[in-house]
Design a protein around this motif. Structure first.
Motif, mmCIF file in Angstrom:
data_model
loop_
_atom_site.group_PDB
_atom_site.id
_atom_site.type_symbol
_atom_site.label_atom_id
_atom_site.label_comp_id
_atom_site.label_asym_id
_atom_site.label_seq_id
_atom_site.Cartn_x
_atom_site.Cartn_y
_atom_site.Cartn_z
ATOM 1 N N MET A 1 1.291 -1.439 0.126
ATOM 2 C CA MET A 1 0.438 0.028 0.461
ATOM 3 C C MET A 1 1.143 1.053 0.284
ATOM 4 N N ILE A 2 0.262 1.901 -0.700
ATOM 5 C CA ILE A 2 1.178 3.678 -0.703
ATOM 6 C C ILE A 2 1.255 4.421 0.675
ATOM 7 N N ARG A 3 2.115 4.508 1.573
ATOM 8 C CA ARG A 3 1.801 5.131 2.543
ATOM 9 C C ARG A 3 1.734 7.275 2.612
ATOM 10 N N PRO A 4 1.684 7.619 3.568
ATOM 11 C CA PRO A 4 1.890 9.712 3.505
ATOM 12 C C PRO A 4 3.388 9.371 3.903
ATOM 13 N N ALA A 5 3.511 10.413 2.901
ATOM 14 C CA ALA A 5 4.952 10.955 3.640
ATOM 15 C C ALA A 5 5.754 10.940 4.419
ATOM 16 N N SER A 6 4.842 11.488 5.341
ATOM 17 C CA SER A 6 4.847 11.556 7.144
ATOM 18 C C SER A 6 4.302 10.975 7.821
ATOM 19 N N ALA A 7 4.104 11.287 9.023
ATOM 20 C CA ALA A 7 3.449 11.398 9.944
ATOM 21 C C ALA A 7 2.819 12.263 10.427
ATOM 22 N N GLU A 8 3.202 13.674 10.445
ATOM 23 C CA GLU A 8 2.175 14.671 10.219
ATOM 24 C C GLU A 8 1.052 14.351 8.316
ATOM 25 N N ALA A 9 1.288 13.962 8.065
ATOM 26 C CA ALA A 9 0.637 13.530 6.797
ATOM 27 C C ALA A 9 -0.679 12.476 6.690
ATOM 28 N N ASP B 1 -2.882 5.395 -10.866
ATOM 29 C CA ASP B 1 -2.049 5.342 -11.998
ATOM 30 C C ASP B 1 -0.573 3.637 -11.855
ATOM 31 N N ALA B 2 0.275 4.533 -10.529
ATOM 32 C CA ALA B 2 1.154 3.355 -10.634
ATOM 33 C C ALA B 2 1.052 1.998 -9.841
ATOM 34 N N LEU B 3 -0.593 2.219 -8.667
ATOM 35 C CA LEU B 3 -0.995 0.793 -7.952
ATOM 36 C C LEU B 3 -1.777 -0.130 -9.352
ATOM 37 N N ALA B 4 -1.772 0.674 -10.283
ATOM 38 C CA ALA B 4 -2.848 -0.583 -11.308
ATOM 39 C C ALA B 4 -1.801 -0.596 -12.363
ATOM 40 N N ARG B 5 -0.891 -0.464 -12.054
ATOM 41 C CA ARG B 5 0.387 -1.032 -12.851
ATOM 42 C C ARG B 5 0.580 -2.221 -12.130
ATOM 43 N N GLU B 6 1.176 -2.170 -10.650
ATOM 44 C CA GLU B 6 1.063 -2.848 -9.333
ATOM 45 C C GLU B 6 0.386 -3.759 -9.635
ATOM 46 N N LEU B 7 -0.563 -3.894 -10.059
ATOM 47 C CA LEU B 7 -1.518 -4.530 -9.555
ATOM 48 C C LEU B 7 -2.049 -5.767 -10.397
ATOM 49 N N LEU B 8 -1.610 -5.440 -11.530
ATOM 50 C CA LEU B 8 -1.857 -5.497 -12.602
ATOM 51 C C LEU B 8 -0.515 -7.244 -13.008
ATOM 52 N N LYS B 9 0.809 -6.563 -12.696
ATOM 53 C CA LYS B 9 1.868 -7.440 -12.637
ATOM 54 C C LYS B 9 1.690 -8.631 -11.439
ATOM 55 N N ARG B 10 0.985 -7.785 -10.025
ATOM 56 C CA ARG B 10 0.866 -9.041 -9.586
ATOM 57 C C ARG B 10 -0.180 -9.534 -9.284
ATOM 58 N N ALA B 11 -0.684 -9.936 -10.737
ATOM 59 C CA ALA B 11 -2.709 -10.678 -11.275
ATOM 60 C C ALA B 11 -1.770 -11.464 -11.954
ATOM 61 N N GLN C 1 -4.808 -17.137 -9.392
ATOM 62 C CA GLN C 1 -6.311 -16.382 -9.466
ATOM 63 C C GLN C 1 -6.241 -15.632 -10.641
ATOM 64 N N GLY C 2 -5.333 -14.966 -11.289
ATOM 65 C CA GLY C 2 -5.309 -14.063 -12.250
ATOM 66 C C GLY C 2 -6.234 -12.325 -12.199
ATOM 67 N N ARG C 3 -5.258 -12.443 -10.087
ATOM 68 C CA ARG C 3 -6.024 -10.922 -10.395
ATOM 69 C C ARG C 3 -5.430 -11.103 -9.079
ATOM 70 N N SER C 4 -6.147 -9.597 -8.316
ATOM 71 C CA SER C 4 -5.195 -8.781 -7.373
ATOM 72 C C SER C 4 -5.534 -7.517 -7.100
ATOM 73 N N SER C 5 -5.435 -7.189 -6.005
ATOM 74 C CA SER C 5 -6.404 -5.702 -5.040
ATOM 75 C C SER C 5 -5.491 -5.914 -3.963
ATOM 76 N N GLU C 6 -5.690 -3.881 -3.190
ATOM 77 C CA GLU C 6 -5.364 -3.439 -2.317
ATOM 78 C C GLU C 6 -6.196 -2.959 -1.318
ATOM 79 N N THR C 7 -7.066 -2.819 -0.498
ATOM 80 C CA THR C 7 -7.401 -1.704 0.307
ATOM 81 C C THR C 7 -7.102 0.173 -0.240
ATOM 82 N N VAL C 8 -7.280 0.872 -0.178
ATOM 83 C CA VAL C 8 -6.231 2.054 -0.482
ATOM 84 C C VAL C 8 -6.848 2.680 0.898
ATOM 85 N N ILE C 9 -8.535 3.012 0.963
ATOM 86 C CA ILE C 9 -9.119 3.783 2.093
ATOM 87 C C ILE C 9 -10.134 3.538 2.647
#
Length: 120
Positions: free
Chosen positions: A1-9, A18-28, A33-41
């Motif tokens: 998962m993509i994390r905030p840059a700092s604790a203040e954020a 877009d970057a996460l989509a590329r990463e998840l397609l590679k994982r899939a 199973q031909g799939r991959s997912s990540e909860t972001v919020i």
């Protein structure tokens, strides 16, 4: 998962879908199973949950109940959301309101969607 840059954020987060989509397609592609997912919020313990899901062409999220108000935003590819009575095709940039019925989601080509769910 993509994390905030700092604790203040902690109260504000920024994600490159877009970057996460590329990463998840590679994982899939590497997944049996031909799939991959990540909860972001949010998550299961929250009212709001947003999950990015990558599905390779021909893969399906099998029929399941609608857990609350939901939508599918197509980031990449082409998908088909289907109920017993109807189906809707979605292309890049389309937003599909998920009906309050059992439904499935099929990737008609390699696809990435953002599933947003607000539990009732």
């Amino acid at each position: 998962m993509i994390r905030p840059a700092s604790a203040e954020a902690e109260t504000m987060q920024k994600f490159s879908l877009d970057a996460l989509a590329r990463e998840l397609l590679k994982r899939a592609a590497d997944s049996a199973q031909g799939r991959s997912s990540e909860t972001v919020i949010g998550g299961h313990e929250h009212v709001l949950r947003q999950t990015v899901i990558a599905l390779l062409s021909g893969q399906t999220l099998g029929e399941h109940e609608n857990p609350g108000e939901a939508s599918v935003f197509v980031l990449r590819g082409r998908v088909r959301l289907r109920t017993d009575e109807a189906s809707w095709d979605g292309l890049h940039g389309d937003l599909i309101a998920v009906p309050p019925a059992r439904h499935s989601l099929e990737a008609l080509e390699d696809s990435v969607v953002v599933l947003t769910v607000a539990k009732l």
